[in-house]
Design a protein around this motif. Structure first.
Motif, PDB file in Angstrom:
ATOM      1  N   GLU A   6      37.349  48.767  55.811  1.00  0.00           N
ATOM      2  CA  GLU A   6      36.533  47.394  55.302  1.00  0.00           C
ATOM      3  C   GLU A   6      35.891  46.944  56.677  1.00  0.00           C
ATOM      4  O   GLU A   6      36.031  47.351  57.595  1.00  0.00           O
ATOM      5  CB  GLU A   6      37.776  46.363  54.957  1.00  0.00           C
ATOM      6  CG  GLU A   6      38.696  45.986  56.253  1.00  0.00           C
ATOM      7  CD  GLU A   6      39.892  45.021  55.680  1.00  0.00           C
ATOM      8  OE1 GLU A   6      39.814  44.398  54.677  1.00  0.00           O
ATOM      9  OE2 GLU A   6      40.805  44.817  56.282  1.00  0.00           O
ATOM     10  N   GLY A  17      51.623  42.470  52.454  1.00  0.00           N
ATOM     11  CA  GLY A  17      50.181  42.453  51.571  1.00  0.00           C
ATOM     12  C   GLY A  17      49.273  41.730  52.034  1.00  0.00           C
ATOM     13  O   GLY A  17      48.224  41.978  52.184  1.00  0.00           O
ATOM     14  N   ASP A  39      42.483  36.405  59.844  1.00  0.00           N
ATOM     15  CA  ASP A  39      41.231  36.468  58.975  1.00  0.00           C
ATOM     16  C   ASP A  39      40.235  35.143  58.829  1.00  0.00           C
ATOM     17  O   ASP A  39      40.751  34.202  58.496  1.00  0.00           O
ATOM     18  CB  ASP A  39      41.367  37.062  57.489  1.00  0.00           C
ATOM     19  CG  ASP A  39      42.129  38.362  57.600  1.00  0.00           C
ATOM     20  OD1 ASP A  39      42.198  38.892  58.660  1.00  0.00           O
ATOM     21  OD2 ASP A  39      42.960  38.894  56.858  1.00  0.00           O
ATOM     22  N   ARG A  71      37.987  40.373  58.184  1.00  0.00           N
ATOM     23  CA  ARG A  71      39.183  40.736  58.929  1.00  0.00           C
ATOM     24  C   ARG A  71      38.383  40.579  60.213  1.00  0.00           C
ATOM     25  O   ARG A  71      37.339  40.854  60.594  1.00  0.00           O
ATOM     26  CB  ARG A  71      39.269  42.262  58.882  1.00  0.00           C
ATOM     27  CG  ARG A  71      40.238  42.763  60.060  1.00  0.00           C
ATOM     28  CD  ARG A  71      40.846  44.056  59.718  1.00  0.00           C
ATOM     29  NE  ARG A  71      41.436  44.751  60.766  1.00  0.00           N
ATOM     30  CZ  ARG A  71      42.713  45.543  60.697  1.00  0.00           C
ATOM     31  NH1 ARG A  71      42.665  46.078  59.679  1.00  0.00           N
ATOM     32  NH2 ARG A  71      43.089  46.224  61.636  1.00  0.00           N
ATOM     33  N   CYS A 116      37.959  36.233  53.499  1.00  0.00           N
ATOM     34  CA  CYS A 116      38.097  37.659  53.351  1.00  0.00           C
ATOM     35  C   CYS A 116      37.550  38.776  54.235  1.00  0.00           C
ATOM     36  O   CYS A 116      37.737  40.018  54.149  1.00  0.00           O
ATOM     37  CB  CYS A 116      37.311  38.321  51.860  1.00  0.00           C
ATOM     38  SG  CYS A 116      35.578  37.915  51.961  1.00  0.00           S
ATOM     39  N   HIS A 155      48.138  42.266  55.765  1.00  0.00           N
ATOM     40  CA  HIS A 155      47.650  43.919  55.654  1.00  0.00           C
ATOM     41  C   HIS A 155      48.257  44.315  56.842  1.00  0.00           C
ATOM     42  O   HIS A 155      47.456  45.159  57.787  1.00  0.00           O
ATOM     43  CB  HIS A 155      46.116  43.975  55.703  1.00  0.00           C
ATOM     44  CG  HIS A 155      45.522  43.205  54.425  1.00  0.00           C
ATOM     45  ND1 HIS A 155      45.646  44.008  53.073  1.00  0.00           N
ATOM     46  CD2 HIS A 155      44.734  42.132  54.379  1.00  0.00           C
ATOM     47  CE1 HIS A 155      45.173  43.152  52.302  1.00  0.00           C
ATOM     48  NE2 HIS A 155      44.487  42.191  52.942  1.00  0.00           N
TER      49      HIS A 155
END
Length: 418
Positions: A29, A126, A68, A73, A71, A129
């Motif tokens: 990502e 989750g 984060d 990172r 959205c 991450h």
């Protein structure tokens, strides 16, 4: 830009040099990379924390995972200088945004630790991450960090409870100590027995040890001997839950013996009814279902000597006398021991000897009113935590997660520095 990113990143004593978005096929990502460096006047040794003079610019850049931005990172990237510490020698400098040896910023670790206290394993893994094994290391670092800034949990102890709980399919154990007054876990260690419990007393100062007036727990001999050695003036209190559990175990053994006897005699009817009250005999009268009550009524006709029914009545007498005032309970306990000793039920007669031997401890339990109910409640929560910690490879990480969830640590989400 420096000022804005300093506020967004919530890091102190840090200079933001540059920020860019890196979209590489080698990464799953896109990543927002923020290049930072600590202020020159904030160079400290990463081992002892003292201010030191710079030695060189180090061997290259390092990365730290940060919270984060929506959205995106975020990673902090910095060249790691080395310092010349008079005590530790030439070592890597400490950075103000992360713990030594960690690949994550303090705010990121605080967010993960807070999630561990309120969410399940799937959410913790989750949402930020991260691998669950990594979450265990984060829990360990955050618990240590919070433990150093909070007042000692050993100050002001008056009544403690001790118990062991199994993990790894019950093959190994944790010894847990609970503060009855503040209702929280204050100490946990791998293993059980006198040697392990002695480590708790050795961690206390003489003043902290002298403040303990009562120690609750089950009837384990290692608790008795350890308390007698390290705190002989403290009152040893048996927990009512475990006293009743002794009787429940004896009652279940009696049921199994009578069931096997009925099968041996070929009385299939009696054997079937004995098996039908397997769970009913372990319940309180108010918790019985209609079907279980009917099974109890038919049990009187099934067992001619009424051994199982009489044993169940003795269990109820023992359970209720623990709730009576000390004067009434003393009389009823003497009567219970007499009835149990003359019941001609082998399992109950053997238990009567144990109750007679521990009679002073039982009366002390009734007089002081301490209970391990809080410890049992904590034990249930600890068992949930143990199931949640499945996958941790080190017991220290499991203990850290127990302290985060049950130890009263002041774990909070990161707050902006104002």
């Amino acid at each position: 830009m420096n000022r804005i990113f300093n506020q967004l990143l919530n890091v102190k004593n840090t200079v933001v040099e540059d920020a860019c978005i890196v979209d590489s096929p080698l990464r799953p990502e896109p990543v927002l990379e923020v290049r930072v460096r600590p202020r020159r006047d904030m160079l400290r040794c990463s081992r002892c924390g003292r201010k030191c003079s710079g030695y060189d610019r180090g061997g290259g850049a390092r990365r730290w995972r940060h919270q984060d931005f929506g959205c995106w990172r975020v990673e902090l990237v910095a060249a790691m200088p080395r310092v010349d510490c008079p005590k530790c020698g030439v070592v890597v400098a400490r950075v103000p945004w992360a713990e030594p040896g960690s690949r994550f910023t303090r705010d990121f670790e605080a967010e993960c630790a807070w999630l561990m206290t309120v969410a399940n394993q799937k959410t913790v893994g989750g949402f930020p991450h991260i691998a669950w094994r990594t979450a265990g290391d984060i829990a360990h670092r955050v618990a240590e960090r919070l433990g150093t800034v909070m007042p000692s949990p050993f100050d002001g102890l008056t009544a403690i409870g001790v118990d062991e709980t199994g993990y790894r399919k019950g093959h190994t154990y944790l010894t847990v100590v609970v503060d009855h007054e503040r209702h929280r876990v204050i100490w946990a260690h791998d293993g059980y027995g006198k040697d392990v419990f002695s480590l708790f007393f050795k961690a206390l100062t003489p003043e902290q040890r002298a403040s303990i007036k009562a120690v609750t727990g089950d009837g384990a001999r290692w608790i008795d001997s350890c308390v007698a050695e390290h705190r002989p003036n403290a009152e040893r209190v048996l927990d009512g839950f475990h006293i009743v559990s002794w009787m429940s175990d004896a009652l279940d053994k009696a049921r199994k013996r009578l069931w096997n006897q009925a099968r041996h005699d070929g009385d299939e009817n009696a054997a079937k009814r004995m098996r039908g009250v397997r769970y009913a005999v372990l319940k309180n009268p108010g918790d019985l279902t209609d079907r279980q009550e009917e099974a109890f009524e038919s049990l009187r006709d099934t067992d001619p000597k009424g051994q199982l029914y009489r044993a169940w009545r003795l269990r109820e007498l023992l359970r209720t006398l623990l709730k009576h005032p000390i004067g009434q309970a003393t009389t009823e306990l003497n009567r219970w021991v007499f009835l149990a000793s003359h019941s001609r039920i082998p399992e109950i007669v053997e238990l009567a000897k144990k109750i007679r031997r521990r009679r002073p401890d039982i009366l002390r339990t009734i007089r002081l009113g301490y209970s391990n109910a809080r410890l049992e409640a904590s034990d249930n929560r600890i068992k949930v935590t143990i199931r949640m910690a499945y996958g941790f490879h080190h017991v220290t990480n499991l203990i850290a997660l127990v302290m985060l969830r049950c130890g009263g640590l002041d774990i909070r989400l990161p707050q902006p520095a104002i």
